[in-house]
Design an enzyme around this catalytic site. Structure first.
Site, PDB file in Angstrom:
ATOM      1  N   ASP A 177       0.865  -1.211  -0.009  1.00  0.00           N
ATOM      2  CA  ASP A 177       0.051   0.074   0.033  1.00  0.00           C
ATOM      3  C   ASP A 177       0.896   1.071  -0.041  1.00  0.00           C
ATOM      4  O   ASP A 177       1.944   1.229   0.006  1.00  0.00           O
ATOM      5  CB  ASP A 177      -1.065  -0.090   1.147  1.00  0.00           C
ATOM      6  CG  ASP A 177      -0.360  -0.277   2.335  1.00  0.00           C
ATOM      7  OD1 ASP A 177       0.610   0.332   2.755  1.00  0.00           O
ATOM      8  OD2 ASP A 177      -0.692  -1.264   3.434  1.00  0.00           O
ATOM      9  N   LYS A 214      -4.301   2.200   0.530  1.00  0.00           N
ATOM     10  CA  LYS A 214      -5.204   2.661   1.383  1.00  0.00           C
ATOM     11  C   LYS A 214      -5.051   4.165   1.884  1.00  0.00           C
ATOM     12  O   LYS A 214      -3.860   4.433   2.013  1.00  0.00           O
ATOM     13  CB  LYS A 214      -5.408   1.939   2.687  1.00  0.00           C
ATOM     14  CG  LYS A 214      -5.942   0.502   2.421  1.00  0.00           C
ATOM     15  CD  LYS A 214      -6.481  -0.049   3.731  1.00  0.00           C
ATOM     16  CE  LYS A 214      -5.115  -0.476   4.552  1.00  0.00           C
ATOM     17  NZ  LYS A 214      -5.594  -1.034   5.910  1.00  0.00           N
ATOM     18  N   MET A 264      -1.609   8.830  12.640  1.00  0.00           N
ATOM     19  CA  MET A 264      -2.738   9.050  11.752  1.00  0.00           C
ATOM     20  C   MET A 264      -3.440  10.222  12.456  1.00  0.00           C
ATOM     21  O   MET A 264      -4.561  10.466  12.714  1.00  0.00           O
ATOM     22  CB  MET A 264      -3.955   7.888  11.705  1.00  0.00           C
ATOM     23  CG  MET A 264      -3.275   6.807  10.887  1.00  0.00           C
ATOM     24  SD  MET A 264      -4.344   5.429  10.956  1.00  0.00           S
ATOM     25  CE  MET A 264      -3.731   4.437  12.496  1.00  0.00           C
TER      26      MET A 264
HETATM   27  N1  SAH Z   1       1.803  -0.114  10.968  1.00  0.00           N
HETATM   28  C1  SAH Z   1       2.465   1.170  10.608  1.00  0.00           C
HETATM   29  C2  SAH Z   1       1.582   2.534  11.077  1.00  0.00           C
HETATM   30  C3  SAH Z   1       0.359   2.434  10.075  1.00  0.00           C
HETATM   31  S1  SAH Z   1      -0.743   3.655  10.556  1.00  0.00           S
HETATM   32  C4  SAH Z   1       3.804   1.442  11.514  1.00  0.00           C
HETATM   33  O1  SAH Z   1       3.839   0.477  12.688  1.00  0.00           O
HETATM   34  O2  SAH Z   1       4.609   2.168  11.745  1.00  0.00           O
HETATM   35  C5  SAH Z   1      -0.465   5.130   9.572  1.00  0.00           C
HETATM   36  C6  SAH Z   1       0.306   6.192  10.154  1.00  0.00           C
HETATM   37  O3  SAH Z   1       1.739   5.585  10.727  1.00  0.00           O
HETATM   38  C7  SAH Z   1       0.665   7.314   9.420  1.00  0.00           C
HETATM   39  O4  SAH Z   1      -0.705   8.315   9.402  1.00  0.00           O
HETATM   40  C8  SAH Z   1       1.452   8.149  10.231  1.00  0.00           C
HETATM   41  O5  SAH Z   1       1.010   8.581  11.398  1.00  0.00           O
HETATM   42  C9  SAH Z   1       2.508   6.780  10.691  1.00  0.00           C
HETATM   43  N2  SAH Z   1       3.483   6.840   9.644  1.00  0.00           N
HETATM   44  C10 SAH Z   1       3.901   5.536   9.045  1.00  0.00           C
HETATM   45  N3  SAH Z   1       5.013   5.969   8.427  1.00  0.00           N
HETATM   46  C11 SAH Z   1       5.597   7.118   8.682  1.00  0.00           C
HETATM   47  C12 SAH Z   1       6.622   7.820   8.461  1.00  0.00           C
HETATM   48  N4  SAH Z   1       7.583   7.349   7.756  1.00  0.00           N
HETATM   49  N5  SAH Z   1       6.742   8.939   8.925  1.00  0.00           N
HETATM   50  C13 SAH Z   1       5.852   9.600   9.813  1.00  0.00           C
HETATM   51  N6  SAH Z   1       4.591   8.860  10.264  1.00  0.00           N
HETATM   52  C14 SAH Z   1       4.535   7.591   9.564  1.00  0.00           C
END
Ligand code: SAH
Length: 464
Positions: free
Chosen positions: A248, A270, A383
């Site tokens: 995604d 998504k 998020m």
């Molecule tokens: N499973 C993922 C999170 C998914 S939810 C994890 O463990 O990181 C998606 C959210 O993760 C985004 O809205 C943001 O808040 C955060 N996120 C994911 N990658 C990011 C990145 N490289 N920089 C900043 N925020 C990030």
């Protein structure tokens, strides 16, 4: 070829080590690992080495070297800092036609130590013939990262069934084909994933001639927050085996490029509130692909079990009896914090850290605010951009100071990372001012101040 690589069976044989210091200890460890009985000769022998000698059932001779020390030994090591003595040991050994190694003096050696990757019973030896030992060690390091540590168990599994398979296929070609299938297929996957009992069961079934199960397998792989260097070895290995990859928006193209070149790529992107492919459909797609016998990698940003809906996906897989593995990844909080210079906990400022979703299932941002304002904790919102004004306002209303330091990390760990710091009071304003977009992580708490104290700057991670 300057040196012929041979693997030496030393079990129960006596090996002479001349020297009682650090270098002698290093060589003696390898020799003891191979099951040899040590004889160490030196006026003084350091404690760890003495212990090793005792463990190996060997003997210590506390005096200077004498030619008779070679009696009964199948291998001689000179590991002293006395060059003439080392040369003499070498001469004596060669006169008796016993293999000799003199540490750091290739010209005096008849045998040399390679750099070793030990996945016993699988052992890899790398040598530069003594010309460039550092290079050999670097190659070894590459092999160490490339060859999973459980490879030894895989070799062990093969060893246990070797004779049986030999009896089954007297023809060498057939036998080779059998083992190639084992080592490149689902049985090896199981063993490498730490599921040895299952691997053994499958191997027994294969030997009994049962047709392999039609179903493939699903790997839920955490791809980390963006920097490809943050992938785990296992993630990379499974990505390189995949027949199909479902990914995604959170998975960076540089990471996707590390998947097997001819793997089919399926975008199931998504976006918040506008799911390109509904979750149920992704779940069903995973099941359908696995039922076609494919190895499916479901690549997820960060960690699959942290706001990744990984739980829902494996529920569906389990309900259909599809085998799966979950590979943890570095979650955005760990990645962004490290790359932005914000320690998530600190003895003086935060004794705990909370990962919170800023976007609830019902579309609201209705959180247990009074818990979240407790002092000395760091809050990390995933998020959290859309709900940010509500989050800041509620935290202040429930008693967290408006001056509480806070940070926004946009596209953390990637080359496009941007970090903005402020306070609970002005954080929403920063979003508008700098046109901040998802994916962005929100970090709230005293620890954010440490970024300044550490004089952090963008790219610091790269220059450290
Ligand atoms: N499973 C993922 C999170 C998914 S939810 C994890 O463990 O990181 C998606 C959210 O993760 C985004 O809205 C943001 O808040 C955060 N996120 C994911 N990658 C990011 C990145 N490289 N920089 C900043 N925020 C990030």
């Amino acid at each position: 070829m300057e040196f012929l690589p041979l693997f030496h069976n030393l079990r129960g044989s006596r090996v002479l080590v001349v020297g009682g210091g650090e270098i002698a200890l290093r060589k003696s460890r390898l020799i003891a690992d191979a099951g040899a009985v040590l004889r160490v000769v030196a006026p003084e022998i350091e404690a760890q080495l003495s212990e090793l000698v005792v463990q190996s059932g060997g003997e210590m001779i506390l005096r200077g070297y004498s030619e008779c020390d070679l009696d009964g030994c199948v291998l001689i090591i000179a590991a002293t800092d006395d060059e003439p003595l080392n040369a003499q040991v070498s001469r004596d050994a060669r006169l008796r036609c016993v293999p000799v190694n003199v540490v750091d003096a290739p010209a005096l050696c008849t045998v040399i130590f390679p750099a070793i990757v030990d996945r016993s019973p699988l052992v890899i030896a790398v040598s530069s013939g003594g010309d460039a030992p550092v290079l050999a060690r670097l190659i070894r390091a590459k092999l160490e990262t490339w060859i999973p540590s459980s490879y030894g168990q895989l070799a062990g599994l093969a060893a246990r069934f070797r004779n049986q398979v030999k009896g089954l296929f007297p023809n060498v070609q057939q036998r080779r084909a059998f083992w190639e299938e084992v080592f490149q297929g689902a049985i090896a996957d199981r063993q490498l994933a730490g599921q040895g009992a299952e691997a053994e069961r499958m191997l027994i079934a294969k030997i009994a001639g049962e047709p392999p199960p039609e179903t493939g397998e699903v790997y839920l792989v955490g791809a980390g927050p963006g920097d490809p260097d943050l992938l785990t070895f296992r993630a990379l290995r499974l990505m390189q085996q995949a027949d199909v990859v479902l990914y995604d928006r959170l998975v960076a193209p540089t990471i996707l490029d590390l998947c097997r070149r001819d793997a089919e790529r399926v975008y199931v992107g998504k976006r918040r509130a506008e799911h390109a492919v509904p979750q149920e459909q992704i779940n069903q797609q995973l099941v359908a692909l696995a039922k076609q016998g494919k190895r499916v990698v479901r690549l997820k940003g960060g960690d699959p079990f942290i706001f990744g809906r990984g739980g829902e996906e494996i529920e569906e897989l389990a309900a259909h009896g599809i085998p799966f593995q979950v590979v943890p990844g570095i979650t955005a909080a760990s990645g962004c914090a490290a790359y932005a210079g914000i320690p998530l906990t600190h003895r003086d400022h935060a004794q705990s850290v909370r990962f919170i979703t800023g976007h609830l299932k019902n579309g609201t941002t209705d959180l247990p605010w009074s818990d979240l304002v407790a002092p000395a904790q760091t809050l990390v919102f995933y998020m959290g951009l859309i709900g940010l004004p509500v989050i800041c306002e509620q935290l202040i209303r429930h008693g967290r100071s408006a001056d509480t330091p806070a940070a926004l990390v946009e596209q953390g760990t990637t080359v496009n990372q941007r970090v903005f710091t402020g306070t609970l009071a002005n954080l929403p304003q920063l979003v508008a001012e700098h046109d901040v977009h998802a994916p962005t992580l929100v970090i709230i708490g005293e620890v954010v101040k440490l970024r300044e104290k550490l004089a952090w700057f963008e790219g610091a991670q790269a220059t450290l």
